[in-house]
Design an enzyme around this catalytic site. Structure first.
Site, mmCIF file in Angstrom:
data_model
loop_
_atom_site.group_PDB
_atom_site.id
_atom_site.type_symbol
_atom_site.label_atom_id
_atom_site.label_comp_id
_atom_site.label_asym_id
_atom_site.label_seq_id
_atom_site.Cartn_x
_atom_site.Cartn_y
_atom_site.Cartn_z
ATOM 1 N N LYS A 35 -18.754 36.008 7.777
ATOM 2 C CA LYS A 35 -19.846 36.976 7.851
ATOM 3 C C LYS A 35 -19.750 37.774 9.149
ATOM 4 O O LYS A 35 -18.956 37.447 10.026
ATOM 5 C CB LYS A 35 -21.203 36.288 7.708
ATOM 6 N N TYR A 254 -22.532 50.379 38.998
ATOM 7 C CA TYR A 254 -23.963 50.606 38.765
ATOM 8 C C TYR A 254 -24.807 49.535 39.440
ATOM 9 O O TYR A 254 -24.487 48.346 39.374
ATOM 10 C CB TYR A 254 -24.269 50.542 37.265
HETATM 11 C C1 LIG Z 1 -24.888 28.779 6.664
HETATM 12 C C2 LIG Z 1 -23.824 28.810 7.694
HETATM 13 N N1 LIG Z 1 -22.806 27.950 7.605
HETATM 14 C C3 LIG Z 1 -21.810 27.937 8.518
HETATM 15 C C4 LIG Z 1 -21.796 28.808 9.585
HETATM 16 C C5 LIG Z 1 -20.675 28.735 10.597
HETATM 17 O O1 LIG Z 1 -21.156 28.240 11.814
HETATM 18 P P1 LIG Z 1 -20.186 28.079 13.076
HETATM 19 O O2 LIG Z 1 -19.781 29.442 13.492
HETATM 20 O O3 LIG Z 1 -21.034 27.390 14.074
HETATM 21 O O4 LIG Z 1 -19.034 27.257 12.603
HETATM 22 C C6 LIG Z 1 -22.851 29.723 9.715
HETATM 23 C C7 LIG Z 1 -22.863 30.655 10.852
HETATM 24 O O5 LIG Z 1 -23.773 31.318 11.211
HETATM 25 C C8 LIG Z 1 -23.886 29.727 8.752
HETATM 26 O O6 LIG Z 1 -24.928 30.564 8.823
#
Ligand SMILES: Cc1ncc(COP(=O)(O)O)c(C=O)c1O
Length: 326
Positions: A35, A254
């Site tokens: 994501k 800055y």
């Molecule tokens: C539902 C879910 N599973 C897994 C993950 C992965 O987490 P991580 O980056 O801590 O491995 C996320 C990340 O936001 C998540 O929202």
């Protein structure tokens, strides 16, 4: 010469990190979390490089669509589920899975007819208090999902709040709470994020959901990726574009937040917060110039930042700089 700031994405490091996950959780299927544009690495090329992944986790329909357009055939899960009922028919057409974490999403399913039912990951809130149904509602939600014509298979999942602290008892409490409500239901289950995969083998179960470790970053406060056998996937690199000789007492950048303790060379790097470098990085943050560590000094600006070159008196415009990565 064009502006030298660039991001380099190392797909063999990504595959290395993926195989580390396989080694740590050999009996689990892996849902690679891509994501937020694969944590900024570019969702399509990251997913294409992960042929071995069993599924991908994304934040929204737009990301899932991009993956299907990039010919990704694996299971794709919308981790926040549908945001609106109108999304459901495309979700079904693209063959996506959805997380269901809120009553409004059950209502969306009730008000829709789909050509093809979708697989649902019912999310249980075992203590993170972000997304998910309270455990005591799970049986009722399962019943509603089983009655829905829009739903094919059901899986159960939860998310860990404190697994990035290796001894934190909250992970054990969450695992216990989750098993109380998942046991005996004969559904596939999923608990572990990166920290769970690395520190809590009890969380591996049917599916693991690694995110940050895929990209080479340790989820723990007390270690770096390489100490955990991970390789950085992204390198942000650039070049010095000028070197100035400043006098003792003169300020840099800055807010004049840093002053030269002595006469000294200061390098200006073509990279700043416009490139994703944190504006609040403190003076002293390491930067690599010509393969040697130097300190960030002063406040990073939008497309430039400054470094202390006292241990690099020969450094000059055009010399290579690494902000993070390999
Ligand atoms: C539902 C879910 N599973 C897994 C993950 C992965 O987490 P991580 O980056 O801590 O491995 C996320 C990340 O936001 C998540 O929202």
């Amino acid at each position: 010469m064009s502006r030298p700031a660039e991001v380099v994405v190392n797909l063999s490091a990504l595959r290395h990190n993926f195989s580390r996950i396989r080694t740590l959780a050999p009996d689990s299927q892996i849902m690679a979390i891509v994501k937020a544009d694969a944590y900024g690495h570019g969702i399509a090329r990251i997913a294409q490089a992960l042929e071995q992944a069993d599924a991908f986790g994304v934040a929204c329909l737009e990301e899932a669509r991009e993956l299907r357009q990039a010919n990704i055939k694996q299971r794709i899960n919308l981790l926040e589920g549908p945001y609106a009922r109108e999304e459901l028919s495309e979700i079904s057409d693209l063959g996506l899975d959805i997380v269901v974490h809120d009553i409004s999403q059950l209502e969306m399913l009730d008000q829709t007819q789909l050509n093809k039912p979708v697989d649902v990951w019912l999310k249980i809130d075992t203590g993170m208090h972000r997304l998910g149904f309270l455990p005591e509602l799970v049986n009722e939600v399962v019943r509603r999902l089983q009655q829905s014509k829009c739903v094919k298979d059901i899986r159960l999942m939860t998310h860990l709040a404190c697994a990035n602290e290796r001894e934190n008892p909250m992970a054990f409490e969450q695992i216990k709470c989750f098993s109380q409500f998942s046991e005996g239901k004969n559904f596939e289950v999923s608990i572990a994020n990166s920290a769970g995969i690395m520190a809590f083998p009890d969380t591996h179960v049917d599916w693991v959901r690694p995110g940050i470790m895929l990209y080479g970053v340790s989820p723990f406060n007390d270690s770096h990726g390489p100490q955990e056998g991970l390789k950085p996937v992204m390198t942000l690199r650039s070049k010095l574009i000028t070197v100035k000789q400043l006098k003792a007492g003169e300020s840099v950048g800055y807010g004049a937040t840093w002053r030269c303790p002595e006469d000294m060379p200061v390098g200006v790097v073509a990279a700043g917060y416009g490139d994703g470098y944190p504006r609040h990085a403190k003076s002293g943050t390491p930067v690599i110039v010509n393969g040697e560590r130097v300190d960030l000094i002063g406040r990073a600006s939008m497309d430039m930042l400054t470094v202390d070159l006292r241990n690099q008196p020969q450094a000059k415009a055009g010399d290579p700089v690494i902000l993070w990565g390999e």
